[in-house]
Design an enzyme around this catalytic site. Structure first.
Site, PDB file in Angstrom:
ATOM      1  N   PHE A  11       0.839  -1.239  -0.067  1.00 12.28           N
ATOM      2  CA  PHE A  11      -0.030   0.063  -0.019  1.00 12.28           C
ATOM      3  C   PHE A  11       0.887   1.338   0.125  1.00 12.28           C
ATOM      4  O   PHE A  11       1.024   2.059  -0.866  1.00 12.28           O
ATOM      5  CB  PHE A  11      -0.844  -0.124   1.205  1.00 12.28           C
ATOM      6  CG  PHE A  11      -1.311   1.232   1.715  1.00 12.28           C
ATOM      7  CD1 PHE A  11      -2.151   2.274   0.695  1.00 12.28           C
ATOM      8  CD2 PHE A  11      -1.383   1.578   3.089  1.00 12.28           C
ATOM      9  CE1 PHE A  11      -2.408   3.523   1.214  1.00 12.28           C
ATOM     10  CE2 PHE A  11      -1.871   2.792   3.641  1.00 12.28           C
ATOM     11  CZ  PHE A  11      -2.543   3.512   2.720  1.00 12.28           C
ATOM     12  N   ASP A  31       9.886  -7.514  -2.861  1.00  8.54           N
ATOM     13  CA  ASP A  31       8.500  -7.792  -2.291  1.00  8.54           C
ATOM     14  C   ASP A  31       8.456  -9.329  -2.685  1.00  8.54           C
ATOM     15  O   ASP A  31       8.548  -9.768  -3.949  1.00  8.54           O
ATOM     16  CB  ASP A  31       7.425  -6.911  -3.010  1.00  8.54           C
ATOM     17  CG  ASP A  31       6.378  -6.926  -2.075  1.00  8.54           C
ATOM     18  OD1 ASP A  31       5.619  -7.993  -1.503  1.00  8.54           O
ATOM     19  OD2 ASP A  31       5.840  -5.748  -1.597  1.00  8.54           O
ATOM     20  N   SER A  34       3.319 -11.520  -0.469  1.00  7.95           N
ATOM     21  CA  SER A  34       2.617 -12.142   0.690  1.00  7.95           C
ATOM     22  C   SER A  34       1.356 -11.207   1.076  1.00  7.95           C
ATOM     23  O   SER A  34       0.385 -11.747   1.120  1.00  7.95           O
ATOM     24  CB  SER A  34       3.453 -12.495   1.884  1.00  7.95           C
ATOM     25  OG  SER A  34       3.988 -11.292   2.389  1.00  7.95           O
ATOM     26  N   LEU A  79      10.372  -0.559   3.839  1.00  9.65           N
ATOM     27  CA  LEU A  79       8.969  -0.826   4.253  1.00  9.65           C
ATOM     28  C   LEU A  79       8.463  -2.036   4.648  1.00  9.65           C
ATOM     29  O   LEU A  79       7.285  -2.435   5.204  1.00  9.65           O
ATOM     30  CB  LEU A  79       8.002  -0.032   3.271  1.00  9.65           C
ATOM     31  CG  LEU A  79       8.094   1.572   3.250  1.00  9.65           C
ATOM     32  CD1 LEU A  79       9.178   2.022   2.497  1.00  9.65           C
ATOM     33  CD2 LEU A  79       6.752   2.140   2.871  1.00  9.65           C
ATOM     34  N   TYR A 150       4.965  -6.438  18.314  1.00  7.29           N
ATOM     35  CA  TYR A 150       5.240  -5.431  16.954  1.00  7.29           C
ATOM     36  C   TYR A 150       5.872  -4.117  17.483  1.00  7.29           C
ATOM     37  O   TYR A 150       6.894  -3.838  16.624  1.00  7.29           O
ATOM     38  CB  TYR A 150       3.712  -5.275  16.249  1.00  7.29           C
ATOM     39  CG  TYR A 150       3.973  -3.926  15.240  1.00  7.29           C
ATOM     40  CD1 TYR A 150       4.613  -4.505  13.962  1.00  7.29           C
ATOM     41  CD2 TYR A 150       3.443  -3.014  15.358  1.00  7.29           C
ATOM     42  CE1 TYR A 150       4.529  -3.768  12.875  1.00  7.29           C
ATOM     43  CE2 TYR A 150       3.366  -1.840  14.256  1.00  7.29           C
ATOM     44  CZ  TYR A 150       4.146  -2.337  13.192  1.00  7.29           C
ATOM     45  OH  TYR A 150       4.072  -1.462  12.046  1.00  7.29           O
ATOM     46  N   ASN A 179      -1.373   6.241  11.922  1.00  5.30           N
ATOM     47  CA  ASN A 179      -2.191   5.324  11.117  1.00  5.30           C
ATOM     48  C   ASN A 179      -2.306   5.868   9.806  1.00  5.30           C
ATOM     49  O   ASN A 179      -3.189   6.736   9.531  1.00  5.30           O
ATOM     50  CB  ASN A 179      -3.602   5.088  11.902  1.00  5.30           C
ATOM     51  CG  ASN A 179      -3.246   4.328  13.108  1.00  5.30           C
ATOM     52  OD1 ASN A 179      -2.900   4.950  14.164  1.00  5.30           O
ATOM     53  ND2 ASN A 179      -4.112   3.408  13.148  1.00  5.30           N
ATOM     54  N   ILE A 209     -16.604  -2.299  15.182  1.00  7.21           N
ATOM     55  CA  ILE A 209     -15.882  -1.575  15.932  1.00  7.21           C
ATOM     56  C   ILE A 209     -15.615  -2.253  17.173  1.00  7.21           C
ATOM     57  O   ILE A 209     -16.456  -2.865  18.073  1.00  7.21           O
ATOM     58  CB  ILE A 209     -16.572  -0.125  16.489  1.00  7.21           C
ATOM     59  CG1 ILE A 209     -16.856   0.678  15.356  1.00  7.21           C
ATOM     60  CG2 ILE A 209     -15.541   0.487  17.415  1.00  7.21           C
ATOM     61  CD1 ILE A 209     -17.381   2.089  15.469  1.00  7.21           C
TER      62      ILE A 209
END
Length: 315
Positions: A11, A31, A34, A79, A150, A179, A209
């Protein structure tokens, strides 16, 4: 410049590749596909006036070191990563293998290729951990105290970059991203709530949510993030720079705005909160303004509207 982008079919990475090629740079992409998609690189692979090469390989494969040495990029934008907090909680070894050992392969390749710099996608939402309300928006001086594997892996990768800078004179800049959202984000994964909401709203499906929806995030548009990476290729050496808007938006508020934009009048469904997620997050990007000359230029209404339009055109 000759720039190598890891995770370049993803992305953020593919948007960065398009920007670099548009500016006339030579670009290699690594890349393993995946999660990235060749479709994201359709324009780059068209070959029309572009100096572009694609290499399908896992960054954890030792052969990636030789590949980087052979391609000899001036700058590497790193990235490629395992990006899901929930996956890191359920499988921390997988997370560490990709985000720490994979990063070490990239650094070793950069060292052997005599690359000038690595710009690294860190995580502003997780490396700082839980902070007091008075410390929001978070500055880079905030102590690092991640509460998810993470966040630990992203913190560790940046520490290795600092070590390589001291040992091997390999420059780096770590961009602690808020984000990120925008066109090409996967609506079917667990990460990327804006894309998930857009995909489901336009498909007439219910949105979920997790928690009470009052948790906040700092949503920054992908074009703004790409601009930060391009600037960091030449600026901000040895620094971690927050890349965010400094604005807290609740998930409830995000859903209300997006459902209105999509023309959907239906309440969201609620489910239990997920482990490892923060209650509040927002980043102070003043350092990026000083050292990179960067600031966000896309407001949330404009950005989420662009996402919904993109999904309409590409569904």
């Amino acid at each position: 410049m000759h720039v190598l982008v890891t995770g370049g079919a993803g992305f953020i990475g593919s948007n960065l590749v398009d920007r670099l090629l548009a500016e006339g740079h030579s670009v290699d992409v690594i890349d393993d596909l995946s999660s990235g998609k060749l479709a994201n690189l359709a324009e780059a692979r068209s070959g029309e006036g572009h100096d572009f090469s694609f290499h399908q390989i896992d960054i954890c494969d030792p052969a990636v070191v030789e590949l980087i040495e052979r391609r000899s990029p001036e700058v590497i934008c790193h990235l490629a990563a395992q990006i899901d907090v929930r996956v890191s909680v359920s499988d921390p070894v997988l997370d560490a293998r990709m985000n720490i050992l994979g990063t070490l392969n990239i650094l070793e390749g950069a060292r052997r290729a005599d690359s000038r710099k690595v710009t690294f996608a860190s995580s502003g939402g997780t490396i700082y951990g839980v902070v007091d309300a008075e410390d929001l928006p978070i500055r880079e001086s905030q102590p690092l105290a991640p509460v998810s594997p993470y966040g630990v892996s992203k913190m560790s990768a940046a520490a290795y970059m600092h070590a390589y800078r001291e040992l091997h004179d390999l420059e780096y800049t770590a961009l602690a991203l808020a984000n990120v959202y925008g066109p090409r984000q996967d609506p079917h994964g667990e990460a990327g709530v804006v894309a998930i909401f857009a995909g489901r709203l336009l498909a007439g499906e219910g949105c979920t949510i997790f928690g009470d929806g009052e948790q906040t995030r700092d949503y920054v548009y992908v074009d703004d993030v790409v601009d930060a990476f391009v600037r960091a290729c030449d600026k901000g050496g040895g620094l971690t720079c927050n890349i965010g808007t400094g604005v807290e938006t609740s998930v409830n508020g995000l859903y209300a705005a997006m459902s209105l934009n999509a023309g959907v009048d239906a309440p969201a469904q609620y489910a239990p909160a997920r482990a490892g997620e923060l209650d509040r997050s927002a980043l102070d990007a003043s350092r990026a303004g000083i050292h990179l000359g960067w600031e966000p230029f896309t407001d949330l209404a404009t950005g989420t509207g662009a996402v919904i339009d993109w999904f309409r055109d590409n569904s």
